[in-house]
Each structure stands twice: as C-alpha cells, then as structure tokens.
Design a protein around this motif. Structure first.
Motif, PDB file in Angstrom:
ATOM      1  N   VAL A  10      33.077  55.253  41.563  1.00  0.00           N
ATOM      2  CA  VAL A  10      34.046  54.840  40.551  1.00  0.00           C
ATOM      3  C   VAL A  10      35.327  54.476  41.282  1.00  0.00           C
ATOM      4  CG1 VAL A  10      35.358  55.539  38.521  1.00  0.00           C
ATOM      5  CG2 VAL A  10      33.025  56.391  38.850  1.00  0.00           C
ATOM      6  N   LEU A  11      35.693  53.210  41.201  1.00  0.00           N
ATOM      7  CA  LEU A  11      36.896  52.751  41.884  1.00  0.00           C
ATOM      8  C   LEU A  11      38.104  52.893  40.967  1.00  0.00           C
ATOM      9  CD1 LEU A  11      35.528  49.513  43.577  1.00  0.00           C
ATOM     10  CD2 LEU A  11      35.786  51.786  44.559  1.00  0.00           C
ATOM     11  N   PRO A  12      39.231  53.282  41.546  1.00  0.00           N
ATOM     12  CA  PRO A  12      40.438  53.388  40.725  1.00  0.00           C
ATOM     13  C   PRO A  12      40.912  52.019  40.269  1.00  0.00           C
ATOM     14  CG  PRO A  12      40.943  53.781  43.041  1.00  0.00           C
ATOM     15  CD  PRO A  12      39.463  53.625  42.941  1.00  0.00           C
ATOM     16  N   LYS A  13      41.707  52.021  39.213  1.00  0.00           N
ATOM     17  CA  LYS A  13      42.327  50.809  38.686  1.00  0.00           C
ATOM     18  C   LYS A  13      43.840  50.975  38.809  1.00  0.00           C
ATOM     19  CE  LYS A  13      38.628  49.757  35.394  1.00  0.00           C
ATOM     20  NZ  LYS A  13      37.680  49.909  36.402  1.00  0.00           N
ATOM     21  N   LEU A  14      44.530  49.883  39.056  1.00  0.00           N
ATOM     22  CA  LEU A  14      45.971  49.930  39.263  1.00  0.00           C
ATOM     23  C   LEU A  14      46.694  50.586  38.082  1.00  0.00           C
ATOM     24  CD1 LEU A  14      48.312  49.236  41.151  1.00  0.00           C
ATOM     25  CD2 LEU A  14      48.388  46.969  40.083  1.00  0.00           C
ATOM     26  N   GLU A  87      49.089  45.344  46.310  1.00  0.00           N
ATOM     27  CA  GLU A  87      49.799  46.307  45.465  1.00  0.00           C
ATOM     28  C   GLU A  87      49.255  47.676  45.821  1.00  0.00           C
ATOM     29  OE1 GLU A  87      50.888  45.018  41.265  1.00  0.00           O
ATOM     30  OE2 GLU A  87      49.037  43.916  41.676  1.00  0.00           O
ATOM     31  N   ILE A  88      50.164  48.628  45.937  1.00  0.00           N
ATOM     32  CA  ILE A  88      49.778  49.992  46.291  1.00  0.00           C
ATOM     33  C   ILE A  88      50.068  50.887  45.092  1.00  0.00           C
ATOM     34  CG2 ILE A  88      50.121  51.922  47.883  1.00  0.00           C
ATOM     35  CD1 ILE A  88      51.623  48.882  49.150  1.00  0.00           C
ATOM     36  N   GLY A  89      49.039  51.536  44.585  1.00  0.00           N
ATOM     37  CA  GLY A  89      49.201  52.492  43.502  1.00  0.00           C
ATOM     38  C   GLY A  89      49.295  53.893  44.065  1.00  0.00           C
ATOM     39  N   ALA A 105      45.800  53.894  46.150  1.00  0.00           N
ATOM     40  CA  ALA A 105      44.833  52.809  46.287  1.00  0.00           C
ATOM     41  C   ALA A 105      45.575  51.524  46.607  1.00  0.00           C
ATOM     42  CB  ALA A 105      44.002  52.662  45.020  1.00  0.00           C
ATOM     43  N   ILE A 106      44.904  50.677  47.372  1.00  0.00           N
ATOM     44  CA  ILE A 106      45.438  49.371  47.735  1.00  0.00           C
ATOM     45  C   ILE A 106      44.631  48.323  46.974  1.00  0.00           C
ATOM     46  CG2 ILE A 106      45.743  47.697  49.612  1.00  0.00           C
ATOM     47  CD1 ILE A 106      45.923  50.162  51.517  1.00  0.00           C
ATOM     48  N   PHE A 107      45.344  47.412  46.316  1.00  0.00           N
ATOM     49  CA  PHE A 107      44.701  46.384  45.512  1.00  0.00           C
ATOM     50  C   PHE A 107      45.095  44.996  46.002  1.00  0.00           C
ATOM     51  CE2 PHE A 107      45.097  50.153  42.943  1.00  0.00           C
ATOM     52  CZ  PHE A 107      43.880  50.240  42.296  1.00  0.00           C
ATOM     53  N   ARG A 108      44.137  44.098  45.986  1.00  0.00           N
ATOM     54  CA  ARG A 108      44.392  42.677  46.274  1.00  0.00           C
ATOM     55  C   ARG A 108      43.712  41.887  45.170  1.00  0.00           C
ATOM     56  NH1 ARG A 108      44.535  39.028  51.125  1.00  0.00           N
ATOM     57  NH2 ARG A 108      45.108  37.079  50.130  1.00  0.00           N
ATOM     58  N   ASP A 109      44.493  41.084  44.467  1.00  0.00           N
ATOM     59  CA  ASP A 109      43.964  40.285  43.352  1.00  0.00           C
ATOM     60  C   ASP A 109      43.219  41.159  42.341  1.00  0.00           C
ATOM     61  OD1 ASP A 109      45.010  37.959  44.529  1.00  0.00           O
ATOM     62  OD2 ASP A 109      43.182  37.682  45.725  1.00  0.00           O
ATOM     63  N   GLY A 110      43.752  42.352  42.086  1.00  0.00           N
ATOM     64  CA  GLY A 110      43.187  43.247  41.087  1.00  0.00           C
ATOM     65  C   GLY A 110      41.997  44.067  41.550  1.00  0.00           C
ATOM     66  N   GLU A 111      41.511  43.837  42.760  1.00  0.00           N
ATOM     67  CA  GLU A 111      40.363  44.586  43.265  1.00  0.00           C
ATOM     68  C   GLU A 111      40.808  45.653  44.257  1.00  0.00           C
ATOM     69  OE1 GLU A 111      36.779  42.631  44.454  1.00  0.00           O
ATOM     70  OE2 GLU A 111      37.412  40.781  43.449  1.00  0.00           O
ATOM     71  N   CYS A 112      40.190  46.818  44.174  1.00  0.00           N
ATOM     72  CA  CYS A 112      40.534  47.925  45.058  1.00  0.00           C
ATOM     73  C   CYS A 112      39.929  47.691  46.438  1.00  0.00           C
ATOM     74  CB  CYS A 112      40.024  49.237  44.469  1.00  0.00           C
ATOM     75  SG  CYS A 112      40.523  50.685  45.418  1.00  0.00           S
ATOM     76  N   ALA A 113      40.796  47.615  47.460  1.00  0.00           N
ATOM     77  CA  ALA A 113      40.363  47.397  48.838  1.00  0.00           C
ATOM     78  C   ALA A 113      40.254  48.703  49.622  1.00  0.00           C
ATOM     79  CB  ALA A 113      41.321  46.444  49.549  1.00  0.00           C
TER      80      ALA A 113
END
Length: 151
Positions: A10-14, A87-89, A105-113
């Motif tokens: 389960v990946l986090p969401k921003l 974006e860093i949450g 979490a680190i996000f690029r274009d809405g996806e968790c990297a």
C-alpha cells in the motif's frame, strides 16, 4: 511447505501528509546510470523534515532543545530523472518518551517514488542528552499525524 500469501504493498498518497514541501531535481543529483542517486533521496527527506520542524506554527523545538536524527529507513520504489521536481510529504507516525518518528514520502507527478521513516530524538541544547518531549510538543505531534490509510 505452504507459502504465505504476499501482502499487497500500500503506497502512501500525498493527501495523507500534513506537511508538504517541494524541491527540484538537479542535474548534479544524477548518477552514472542517469537517474537520481540514492543519497539524494535522503536529502529530499531532510528537506521535508527541516521544513516541518522549522514551521513556526508547529512549535516542535521548544527553547533550549533541538531534535537530532537517530534513524533513517528508505524504501526506494521508482527511479527519478532530471529535469523535474518532487513533493515531499511528512507526518508523524509514532511518538515516544523523548523521540518521535516521521513517515515521509517523495512524489513525482502524483506517484510515490520512495517512502521512509525517520526517528528524531529531542535533546537538550546544552547537555546534548535526550530529554522527554514536553506536553505541548506531544499535543502538536498528535495533531500532525499521518492521516488514515498510510502504510
């Protein structure tokens, strides 16, 4: 032998993170394979933590204290490439006697990297020894927890 079924990741969401910070991917962040070097992920997480800790409304470092990093765990999920931004949450996952743990979490274009956990210890600025979290800091940490649904 029977195999245990694998749990779905389960990946986090921003949206689950009360703290959000942006950063850019620099050309100098790349390694010889052309993707962002693993060490830069730790720097992105640091950017998110520092912004979160220094936010005046958060009041997480009472006078005479500071917080130091005691542990950092990173799960690398996707490659990042230049150019671009992330974006860093950041949010609170656990609260102890003198420590607290961020989920990030680190996000690029809405996806968790990448996702990570960072344990911070509150120390006395003079003695450099751990000290209990003040009630006001605990209350604020409680209010900054990662929202439901995070891993």
């Amino acid at each position: 032998m029977s195999e245990q079924p694998r749990r779905a990741r389960v990946l986090p969401k921003l949206e689950q993170f009360p703290g959000r910070t942006a950063d850019i991917i620099r050309f100098g962040d790349l390694d010889p394979q052309g993707h962002v070097n693993n060490s830069v992920f730790a720097t992105f997480f640091e950017t998110g933590r520092v912004a979160f800790l220094r936010e005046p409304d958060n009041a997480l470092s009472p006078p005479g204290t500071t917080s130091v990093l005691a542990r950092l765990d990173i799960n690398f999920l996707k490659e990042l490439h230049w150019p671009g931004s992330v974006e860093i949450g950041t949010g609170v996952a656990e609260i102890g006697r003198s420590s607290f743990t961020f989920l990030q979490a680190i996000f690029r274009d809405g996806e968790c990297a990448a996702s990570g956990r960072a344990t911070m210890v509150m120390i006395d600025a003079v003695t450099r020894r751990a000290r209990p979290l003040p009630e006001r800091a605990i209350a604020r940490l409680e209010a900054l927890r990662v929202r439901e649904g995070a891993p």
